[in-house]
Design an enzyme around this catalytic site. Sequence first.
Site, short mmCIF file in Angstrom:
data_model
loop_
_atom_site.label_atom_id
_atom_site.label_comp_id
_atom_site.label_asym_id
_atom_site.label_seq_id
_atom_site.Cartn_x
_atom_site.Cartn_y
_atom_site.Cartn_z
N ASN A 275 0.84 -1.25 -0.02
CA ASN A 275 0.02 0.10 0.07
C ASN A 275 0.82 1.22 0.10
O ASN A 275 0.54 2.07 -0.57
CB ASN A 275 -0.97 0.08 1.22
N ASP A 284 -6.32 -1.26 -3.22
CA ASP A 284 -7.76 -1.99 -3.57
C ASP A 284 -7.94 -3.04 -4.78
O ASP A 284 -8.44 -3.81 -4.50
CB ASP A 284 -8.86 -0.83 -3.74
N GLU A 309 -7.28 -6.83 4.79
CA GLU A 309 -6.65 -7.73 3.70
C GLU A 309 -6.56 -9.22 4.37
O GLU A 309 -6.07 -9.91 3.86
CB GLU A 309 -5.38 -7.52 3.43
N1 GTP Z 1 -6.04 -0.47 -0.10
C1 GTP Z 1 -6.49 -1.05 1.14
N2 GTP Z 1 -5.68 -1.13 2.22
C2 GTP Z 1 -6.24 -1.77 3.14
C3 GTP Z 1 -7.62 -2.12 3.32
N3 GTP Z 1 -8.07 -2.49 4.50
C4 GTP Z 1 -6.90 -2.58 5.24
N4 GTP Z 1 -5.90 -2.26 4.43
C5 GTP Z 1 -4.25 -1.96 4.77
O1 GTP Z 1 -3.82 -3.36 4.91
C6 GTP Z 1 -2.71 -3.24 5.65
C7 GTP Z 1 -2.45 -4.30 6.94
O2 GTP Z 1 -1.01 -4.29 7.12
P1 GTP Z 1 -0.52 -5.45 8.26
O3 GTP Z 1 -1.86 -5.99 9.06
O4 GTP Z 1 0.36 -4.50 9.13
O5 GTP Z 1 0.10 -6.53 7.89
P2 GTP Z 1 0.85 -6.69 6.31
O6 GTP Z 1 1.56 -5.46 5.72
O7 GTP Z 1 -0.02 -7.24 5.19
O8 GTP Z 1 1.99 -7.70 6.56
P3 GTP Z 1 2.05 -9.29 7.11
O9 GTP Z 1 0.37 -9.53 7.18
O10 GTP Z 1 3.00 -9.40 8.21
O11 GTP Z 1 2.49 -9.99 5.79
C8 GTP Z 1 -2.59 -1.72 6.54
O12 GTP Z 1 -1.74 -0.79 5.69
C9 GTP Z 1 -4.10 -1.21 6.05
O13 GTP Z 1 -4.04 0.05 5.77
C10 GTP Z 1 -8.61 -1.86 2.28
O14 GTP Z 1 -9.65 -1.91 2.11
N5 GTP Z 1 -7.81 -1.15 1.10
#
Ligand code: GTP
Length: 408
Positions: A275, A284, A309
């Site tokens: 992101n 997204d 996610e």
């Molecule tokens: N674009 C987008 N980002 C989202 C959405 N929902 C959550 N996120 C992002 O998903 C990210 C979740 O990151 P983390 O839970 O820290 O984990 P990660 O970066 O996936 O790392 P690992 O799970 O350890 O592999 C955050 O940056 C949220 O802002 C969404 O609907 N759209």
Amino acid sequence: MLRALPGQLAAALPYALLLALPAWLVNHVARIPAGLQLFVDNLPLLLSGICVLLAFGFHRGRTLVVALAAGLAYWGMSLAEAVSDNRGVLLFSLAQLALCLNLTLFAFVRERGMLSKFGLTRLGFIALQVAVIAGLVALDSSLLAAVLELQLVDIVWLERLYIPQVILLLLLPALVILIVRNLLQPGATHAAFLAAFLAVVFAAFRPDLPYWDSFYMSAALVILTFGLLQDSYRMAFRDELTGLPARRAMQHKLNTLGNEYAIAMLDVDHFKKFNDTHGHEVGDQVLKMVASHLGAVTGGGTAYRYGGEEFTIIFPRRNIKQCIPHLSKVRENIENYTLVLRRRERPRKAEKGRRQRGRNPPTKRVSVTISIGVAERNQKWTTPRDVMEAADKALYRAKEKGRNQISR
Ligand SMILES: Nc1nc2c(ncn2[C@@H]2O[C@H](COP(=O)(O)OP(=O)(O)OP(=O)(O)O)[C@@H](O)[C@H]2O)c(=O)[nH]1
């Protein structure tokens, strides 16, 4: 579009039944008891009132306006039947035409509140139509009457229908537009508007038969109400971004699981970094891509967006061993999928664009991986909540072990 076709056909089935029911009733119900006749005559008005109230309660301005227009159109049609001269035909035809055109028009209008400036303008628009129709009928123009009597084509069965050919000709492009709207942007509201359009057209085919128009206009209003409820259900139970069933739907599913099931928790790897690098919009797009792969999971699993996610797949009547090949397939499909992103900032001038494209390719390619934790109901994990917790711990282990893998 083709992949969604079976689903769309299944969604169309209730509407097809509602469109066939009035004709069946007219042909099979020999006589309506005297006490019920007044009720059946006024049924569309009652249903219009119910649909308007529901639409108001659910904040669906478009359905509110067309349900109100349908009630007014039926009122006009009932008045028309009491008038035996040309004005009766004119009133009936104009009421029907206006309603059908409203159904087409409001399929293109955005939901923008009901008591707002936009909502009140729409109600004013319907009031204006009533005034124009009343004016035209009062004018009793012989020219309009002659236009309605025009025979454009010589088809026997068409002549047997009561609907003027000129009206049919005007309705045809509106119908085509509404069909195209449904194909390009499927959804409960648009499908209901299309089916209601057909019901209103059918209502004008044989108004000489007892209760024909009352039944068909009632069907149109039941269809609008059904579409409204379906749309509200979708809003509550479907995830807006990915189109997958949402967490609330998952909760319902968990309550229905028997003694054997497996649950997988899935998470996009390094999504935060993704992101941050490519932007939220690209994030997204990735979530949508991942969701489309998860939605196609085989082996009897159903995918849900758990939140952010994170996703969940529930496999009823399966154990871990049975569902792992299907989860592996999903994981591999996502790993091998390359998402092609078009560059957003496009130069306005064609020449500048051509020069820039020469230097930079206009697309960017990205791919992601997912980690999966899976658990099954057993003697240790006896409730869906236990199994989900176990799957979550397994997911954590998959992340610890280096991601892009399945842990159990
Ligand atoms: N674009 C987008 N980002 C989202 C959405 N929902 C959550 N996120 C992002 O998903 C990210 C979740 O990151 P983390 O839970 O820290 O984990 P990660 O970066 O996936 O790392 P690992 O799970 O350890 O592999 C955050 O940056 C949220 O802002 C969404 O609907 N759209």
